[in-house]
Write a protein that holds these residues in place. Structure first.
Motif, PDB file in Angstrom:
ATOM      1  N   ASP A   1      60.091  38.401  13.069  1.00 21.95           N
ATOM      2  CA  ASP A   1      61.066  37.582  12.336  1.00 21.95           C
ATOM      3  C   ASP A   1      60.475  36.241  11.910  1.00 21.95           C
ATOM      4  N   GLU A   2      59.146  36.172  11.839  1.00 23.12           N
ATOM      5  CA  GLU A   2      58.407  34.993  11.402  1.00 23.12           C
ATOM      6  C   GLU A   2      58.470  33.838  12.403  1.00 23.12           C
ATOM      7  N   GLN A   3      59.047  34.089  13.572  1.00 24.69           N
ATOM      8  CA  GLN A   3      58.956  33.092  14.633  1.00 24.69           C
ATOM      9  C   GLN A   3      57.567  33.170  15.268  1.00 24.69           C
ATOM     10  N   ARG A   4      57.230  32.119  16.007  1.00 18.47           N
ATOM     11  CA  ARG A   4      55.958  32.113  16.722  1.00 18.47           C
ATOM     12  C   ARG A   4      56.253  31.813  18.190  1.00 18.47           C
ATOM     13  N   LEU A   5      55.709  32.654  19.052  1.00 15.95           N
ATOM     14  CA  LEU A   5      56.015  32.599  20.475  1.00 15.95           C
ATOM     15  C   LEU A   5      54.845  31.986  21.239  1.00 15.95           C
ATOM     16  N   SER A   6      55.088  30.863  21.898  1.00 14.78           N
ATOM     17  CA  SER A   6      54.040  30.236  22.707  1.00 14.78           C
ATOM     18  C   SER A   6      53.800  31.063  23.969  1.00 14.78           C
ATOM     19  N   ILE A   7      52.540  31.161  24.357  1.00 13.70           N
ATOM     20  CA  ILE A   7      52.184  31.961  25.528  1.00 13.70           C
ATOM     21  C   ILE A   7      50.981  31.321  26.206  1.00 13.70           C
ATOM     22  N   THR A   8      50.922  31.443  27.519  1.00 13.99           N
ATOM     23  CA  THR A   8      49.794  30.916  28.278  1.00 13.99           C
ATOM     24  C   THR A   8      49.330  31.963  29.283  1.00 13.99           C
ATOM     25  N   ALA A   9      48.180  31.702  29.897  1.00  6.65           N
ATOM     26  CA  ALA A   9      47.627  32.645  30.875  1.00  6.65           C
ATOM     27  C   ALA A   9      47.067  31.879  32.063  1.00  6.65           C
ATOM     28  N   SER A  10      47.190  32.481  33.236  1.00  4.79           N
ATOM     29  CA  SER A  10      46.542  31.983  34.448  1.00  4.79           C
ATOM     30  C   SER A  10      45.310  32.838  34.696  1.00  4.79           C
ATOM     31  N   ILE A  11      44.175  32.188  34.938  1.00  7.46           N
ATOM     32  CA  ILE A  11      42.908  32.915  35.013  1.00  7.46           C
ATOM     33  C   ILE A  11      42.203  32.613  36.327  1.00  7.46           C
ATOM     34  N   GLY A  12      41.834  33.667  37.028  1.00  9.86           N
ATOM     35  CA  GLY A  12      40.992  33.544  38.211  1.00  9.86           C
ATOM     36  C   GLY A  12      39.576  33.972  37.877  1.00  9.86           C
ATOM     37  N   VAL A  13      38.590  33.181  38.290  1.00  4.31           N
ATOM     38  CA  VAL A  13      37.178  33.452  38.004  1.00  4.31           C
ATOM     39  C   VAL A  13      36.448  33.693  39.325  1.00  4.31           C
ATOM     40  N   ALA A  14      35.693  34.753  39.387  1.00  2.00           N
ATOM     41  CA  ALA A  14      34.880  35.034  40.579  1.00  2.00           C
ATOM     42  C   ALA A  14      33.469  35.391  40.136  1.00  2.00           C
ATOM     43  N   LEU A  15      32.492  34.699  40.703  1.00  3.57           N
ATOM     44  CA  LEU A  15      31.095  34.981  40.412  1.00  3.57           C
ATOM     45  C   LEU A  15      30.565  35.976  41.428  1.00  3.57           C
ATOM     46  N   TYR A  16      29.777  36.934  40.979  1.00  5.94           N
ATOM     47  CA  TYR A  16      29.144  37.887  41.896  1.00  5.94           C
ATOM     48  C   TYR A  16      28.256  37.124  42.868  1.00  5.94           C
ATOM     49  N   ASP A  17      28.458  37.380  44.169  1.00  2.00           N
ATOM     50  CA  ASP A  17      27.749  36.614  45.194  1.00  2.00           C
ATOM     51  C   ASP A  17      26.731  37.431  45.969  1.00  2.00           C
ATOM     52  N   GLY A  18      26.423  38.638  45.481  1.00  2.00           N
ATOM     53  CA  GLY A  18      25.434  39.462  46.162  1.00  2.00           C
ATOM     54  C   GLY A  18      26.022  40.538  47.037  1.00  2.00           C
ATOM     55  N   HIS A  19      27.340  40.485  47.290  1.00  2.00           N
ATOM     56  CA  HIS A  19      27.947  41.524  48.131  1.00  2.00           C
ATOM     57  C   HIS A  19      27.971  42.837  47.349  1.00  2.00           C
ATOM     58  N   PRO A  20      27.547  43.934  47.985  1.00  2.00           N
ATOM     59  CA  PRO A  20      27.428  45.197  47.242  1.00  2.00           C
ATOM     60  C   PRO A  20      28.747  45.890  46.924  1.00  2.00           C
ATOM     61  N   ASP A  21      29.859  45.443  47.515  1.00  2.00           N
ATOM     62  CA  ASP A  21      31.148  46.088  47.281  1.00  2.00           C
ATOM     63  C   ASP A  21      31.864  45.362  46.148  1.00  2.00           C
ATOM     64  N   TYR A  22      32.093  46.051  45.035  1.00  2.22           N
ATOM     65  CA  TYR A  22      32.700  45.393  43.871  1.00  2.22           C
ATOM     66  C   TYR A  22      34.130  44.927  44.158  1.00  2.22           C
ATOM     67  N   GLU A  23      34.805  45.483  45.148  1.00  3.42           N
ATOM     68  CA  GLU A  23      36.162  45.041  45.446  1.00  3.42           C
ATOM     69  C   GLU A  23      36.176  43.616  45.989  1.00  3.42           C
ATOM     70  N   ARG A  24      35.051  43.142  46.525  1.00  3.13           N
ATOM     71  CA  ARG A  24      34.994  41.766  47.027  1.00  3.13           C
ATOM     72  C   ARG A  24      35.130  40.766  45.883  1.00  3.13           C
ATOM     73  N   VAL A  25      34.393  40.995  44.801  1.00  2.00           N
ATOM     74  CA  VAL A  25      34.473  40.058  43.677  1.00  2.00           C
ATOM     75  C   VAL A  25      35.845  40.161  43.007  1.00  2.00           C
ATOM     76  N   MET A  26      36.418  41.366  42.976  1.00  6.46           N
ATOM     77  CA  MET A  26      37.764  41.516  42.415  1.00  6.46           C
ATOM     78  C   MET A  26      38.793  40.792  43.281  1.00  6.46           C
TER      79      MET A  26
END
Length: 477
Positions: free
Chosen positions: A415-440
């Motif tokens: 309808d030509e309106q514009r909807l404002s939206i935002t996001a919350s972001i978590g960042v995790a760097l790979y730290d050498g642990h072999p289990d990918y669920e740790r970084v997730m």
């Protein structure tokens, strides 16, 4: 896990529970007390002994760094040993469930089954000695040894059951991902990579023609094409003689740039070396064309709404990135994004507006990440971005940029309106642990903190953050 697999696994687990209870009943109370005392007095020593032996194996040390052993794995091993030695008929069902979790972790990390078997053998041998020292060689000691052997064998069987099922699922998903990635916009991707390769070559030609210094020139392996080929091209095409040749040619080009072109200022010599570089790049282009031509028209799905990667392929991507990071001593980062107040958008503007918001954010994520990165629809209003070959500061800059762009770009509605939206972001760097669920898990914890701290922000995940709600105690270990 499909229903048939789940049913079979549950039936086999039930059989293990019955066998374990029968073994404990046959051992008797005196033998059970001998084992319980062993757990109370020697669990820490046994865990240390286990890792001392295991870290001598190069395959084990690849997955188990010394810091990780001291900080997390050795205490977990101590709990595992203690739990097994204190097994009783009332808790064997939960113990079998715990072995299933351990088997799943071993499959994710890729720990060979023979290493696990060796570890249990090492532990049993040490325990036999301790039992003889504390209980002698009488009837109670023999019963304790028999019960101990049965407990370890049943626990190992439970682990192996889960390990085999998990590896089977991973193999099927890896194969499906390869087919899926091969057919995503084949013609567009082929032309895009040819253009990136040509652009890199032309930039080099300009630097040399202008007598510029090429010492700081970006190596081909670190160019947009090089990153795409390493992180997406090889897993898509599969390991083959062609991909190996391209890897060798890329290395050859970069060696020429590093060892010859940067040191030789003679125009005639530079021209000869440049011709060799161009010959190698031409060979790369031809081999790449051959690989693309092999791709057939396959029916492979993706997220229907956003056209992003399906979350079921995330483990495949993370396992490969962990392997690449280990080989190159590099790193990568995971971004977990959750759209703020998304339920309110659906409630106030309708599900069509919600769908438009998801498509809009997906477009931003695709547009403002590199071609070598991965973007997933994780589920609902959540997205995952895997940033390859980045360090912490670079990952945070990209995450902040995405957060800002989502905030600054309202969603256009019908309808030509514009909807404002935002996001919350978590960042995790790979730290050498072999289990990918740790970084997730760290990315999830960071995203949860971003929500708690007011939304529309980026939080870096660290081990000091409390885990996000919803993880079981076993998953947090």
């Amino acid at each position: 896990m499909n229903n048939v697999t789940s049913h079979n696994a549950d039936a086999e687990s039930s059989a293990l529970v019955i066998d374990w209870k029968n073994s404990l009943a046959a051992a008797g109370p005196q033998a059970s007390q001998v084992l319980a005392d062993l757990g109370d007095q020697h669990a820490a020593e046994l865990a240390a002994h286990f890792y001392k032996v295991m870290m001598n194996d190069t395959r084990a040390s690849r997955s188990l760094s010394h810091d990780q052993v001291r900080g997390r794995l050795q205490p977990a091993m101590q709990r595992w040993v203690g739990d097994l030695l204190r097994a009783n008929p009332d808790n064997v069902e939960s113990l079998i469930a715990a072995q299933r979790v351990v088997g799943d972790v071993h499959a994710r990390v890729g720990i060979p089954v023979d290493l696990v078997t060796r570890g249990t053998r090492v532990l049993k041998q040490r325990m036999f000695t301790l039992i003889a020292e504390s209980a002698g060689h009488g009837k109670a000691a023999h019963a304790a040894i028999a019960s101990l052997t049965a407990s370890f064998d049943i626990a190992l069987e439970g682990m192996t059951l889960a390990y085999s099922n998990a590896r089977d699922r991973s193999s099927r998903t890896d194969a499906a991902y390869r087919l899926f990635s091969l057919v995503q916009n084949v013609s567009t991707e082929r032309e895009r990579q040819r253009a990136l390769l040509l652009d890199w070559e032309n930039t080099l030609l300009y630097a040399l023609a202008s007598q510029g210094e090429v010492a700081g020139f970006q190596p081909l392996a670190q160019s947009e094409f090089g990153l795409w080929f390493t992180h997406k091209g090889i897993p898509s095409f599969g390991e083959s003689s062609e991909t190996q040749q391209i890897n060798a040619l890329v290395s050859g080009v970069d060696q020429l740039l590093q060892h010859t072109l940067n040191r030789d200022s003679e125009p005639s010599s530079r021209a000869l070396q440049l011709q060799e570089v161009r010959t190698k790049v031409s060979q790369i282009r031809n081999l790449l064309g051959m690989l693309f031509e092999r791709i057939g028209e396959l029916d492979a799905g993706c997220d229907a709404l956003t056209n992003l990667l399906n979350r079921r392929f995330l483990p495949t991507v993370l396992r490969r990135e962990i392997d690449l990071a280990h080989k190159s001593n590099g790193s990568f980062a995971v971004l977990l994004l959750d759209l703020d107040h998304f339920k309110a958008i659906n409630d106030e503007h309708g599900h069509e507006a919600g769908d438009r918001a998801l498509q809009h954010v997906a477009s931003i994520l695709n547009q403002f990440t590199r071609g070598s990165d991965y973007v997933f629809r994780y589920g609902g209003e959540e997205f995952v971005v895997v940033l390859v070959a980045v360090e912490e500061q670079q990952a945070l800059v990209i995450a902040e940029g995405l957060c800002r762009r989502i905030h600054d770009a309202p969603v256009p509605l019908s309808d030509e309106q514009r909807l404002s939206i935002t996001a919350s972001i978590g960042v995790a760097l790979y730290d050498g642990h072999p289990d990918y669920e740790r970084v997730m898990a760290r990315a999830d914890a960071a995203m949860y903190q971003a929500k708690k701290q007011g939304r529309n922000r980026v939080i870096l995940g660290t081990d000091s953050l409390p885990p996000a709600p919803g993880l079981s105690p076993l998953q947090r270990r």
